[in-house]
Scaffold this motif. Structure first.
Motif, PDB file in Angstrom:
ATOM      1  N   TYR A  42       0.830  -1.195   0.000  1.00  0.00           N
ATOM      2  CA  TYR A  42       0.000   0.000   0.000  1.00  0.00           C
ATOM      3  C   TYR A  42       0.872   1.256   0.000  1.00  0.00           C
ATOM      4  CZ  TYR A  42      -4.320  -2.592   1.086  1.00  0.00           C
ATOM      5  OH  TYR A  42      -5.409  -3.423   1.047  1.00  0.00           O
ATOM      6  N   ILE A  90      -6.445  -2.617  -3.388  1.00  0.00           N
ATOM      7  CA  ILE A  90      -5.668  -1.451  -3.823  1.00  0.00           C
ATOM      8  C   ILE A  90      -6.083  -0.927  -5.203  1.00  0.00           C
ATOM      9  CG2 ILE A  90      -3.393  -1.014  -4.857  1.00  0.00           C
ATOM     10  CD1 ILE A  90      -3.343   0.075  -2.229  1.00  0.00           C
ATOM     11  N   SER A 108      -8.342   1.687   0.924  1.00  0.00           N
ATOM     12  CA  SER A 108      -8.698   0.352   0.455  1.00  0.00           C
ATOM     13  C   SER A 108      -9.276  -0.526   1.557  1.00  0.00           C
ATOM     14  CB  SER A 108      -7.474  -0.327  -0.164  1.00  0.00           C
ATOM     15  OG  SER A 108      -6.917   0.466  -1.180  1.00  0.00           O
ATOM     16  N   PRO A 157      -4.876   5.076  -1.744  1.00  0.00           N
ATOM     17  CA  PRO A 157      -4.477   3.706  -1.400  1.00  0.00           C
ATOM     18  C   PRO A 157      -4.866   3.246   0.003  1.00  0.00           C
ATOM     19  CG  PRO A 157      -2.762   4.731  -2.683  1.00  0.00           C
ATOM     20  CD  PRO A 157      -3.788   5.795  -2.447  1.00  0.00           C
ATOM     21  N   TRP A 158      -4.701   4.110   1.007  1.00  0.00           N
ATOM     22  CA  TRP A 158      -5.005   3.686   2.375  1.00  0.00           C
ATOM     23  C   TRP A 158      -6.504   3.587   2.626  1.00  0.00           C
ATOM     24  CZ3 TRP A 158      -1.546   1.098   4.672  1.00  0.00           C
ATOM     25  CH2 TRP A 158      -0.193   1.399   4.525  1.00  0.00           C
TER      26      TRP A 158
END
Length: 344
Positions: free
Chosen positions: A92, A259, A219, A216-217
């Motif tokens: 990630y 992701i 996800s 991304p975080w």
């Protein structure tokens, strides 16, 4: 790289691809064999191969012996949590560093022109989307991921899950491995529709939807109940004729595979002239409009249930028409209730 060759950008800086999202030809009728053959490499590359390789690597170097897994102990459970946490941080974090910290491709191919770090919101812990998403990922996401992983490995080690060997059942296991993405898509759609019911949305799924502009975080930024339901896709392997490696593939498809759908960019630039498709647009539209695209674009479940939005003006018109019909239905129901009440 000139992203305007592939799409358009509005005055707010939001980028939209030229081509609407298309379903995979696998479930389109009548069957188009040449279209399926052309699409097949995209079924494997690059994401599915990455998740499959990670599952094999886990089995080779991370997963303890069968004898050890027959008894649940703090040692190997903590080891698996640590490895999962490190792998999530690296995988990630690589996308976060490349796209959001160093901003190596600036806002090229970015659906929403703004970056979450630039905006404070009380919807998040410490009013920070990134900090909130990271904490939820590791405190709940990786914890529940590991718990289900431990439970499944314990079940295999003790004979409670059907364990076929690759040497004796190569074709059966190849077929099961081949349909791992299909299992995920079906499970994800069903769970996703469930948690969009009013009560579960308010108390559970709204946590994930706080990230309207996902990164991304985002996800695995979910409520613990959603984490349990989401990673529950691994339970299919309690009844399927399967193997621990394929079970790990299913788990990694959910964990690491979250992701691409939340990366926030349509394409990731690799080097000066290579692009990797994220296939994120369908799910980005779900974060934007909330009530469309409960699945991805592998099985046409949203089309069958009338919630598909391909990003085109026609798709937007269909969505608005559906909203209009729902409002009219609710208004009629309210008027009927008021009439009945007045008659009393």
């Amino acid at each position: 790289m000139d992203d305007l060759k592939f799409g358009v950008r509005n005055k707010r800086g939001d980028w939209t691809p030229n081509k609407p999202v298309e379903y995979a030809p696998l479930f389109q009728f009548p069957t188009r064999f040449m279209a399926i053959l052309k699409w097949l490499p995209h079924y494997f590359l690059p994401w599915n191969v990455i998740f499959a390789i990670s599952a094999v690597a886990y089995w080779a170097w991370v997963i303890p012996s069968v004898e050890t897994m027959q008894t649940i102990s703090v040692g190997w459970v903590a080891w698996l949590y640590g490895v999962n946490a490190v792998c999530v941080f690296l995988f990630y974090g690589a996308f976060e560093l490349h796209l959001y910290v160093l901003k190596r491709q600036e806002n090229r191919f970015k659906y929403n022109g703004k970056f979450p770090a630039d905006q404070k919101s009380k919807a998040f812990w410490f009013e920070s989307q990134n900090l909130d998403n990271i904490l939820r990922t590791f405190l709940s996401g990786v914890t529940i991921w590991t718990a289900l992983e431990v439970g499944m490995l314990w079940a295999y080690a003790n004979g409670y899950a059907p364990w076929l060997s690759f040497a004796e059942n190569p074709w059966t296991l190849a077929l099961v491995a081949l349909v791992v993405p299909v299992i995920h898509e079906f499970h994800f759609f069903c769970v996703h529709r469930l948690i969009h019911t009013p009560f579960l949305y308010k108390w559970v799924h709204s946590v994930h939807h706080n990230s309207v502009n996902p990164s991304p975080w985002s996800s695995l930024s979910m409520h613990p109940v959603e984490h349990l339901l989401y990673f529950g896709t691994v339970f299919y392997h309690l009844v399927l004729p399967s193997n621990p490696i394929i079970m790990l593939y299913q788990l990694h498809y959910a964990g690491f595979g979250a992701i691409p759908g939340h990366v926030g960019f349509d394409k990731v630039e690799v080097g000066d002239d290579k692009l990797v498709d994220s296939h994120a647009y369908a799910h980005y539209l779900h974060h934007k409009y909330f009530e469309v695209n409960y699945g991805d674009a592998l099985i046409p479940l949203d089309r069958w249930f009338g919630t598909w939005h391909d990003g085109s003006p026609e798709g937007d018109a269909r969505m608005q028409e559906r909203y209009k019909r729902r409002k009219e239905k609710l208004a009629a129901k309210k008027a009927s209730s008021e009439t009945q009440e007045a008659a009393r």
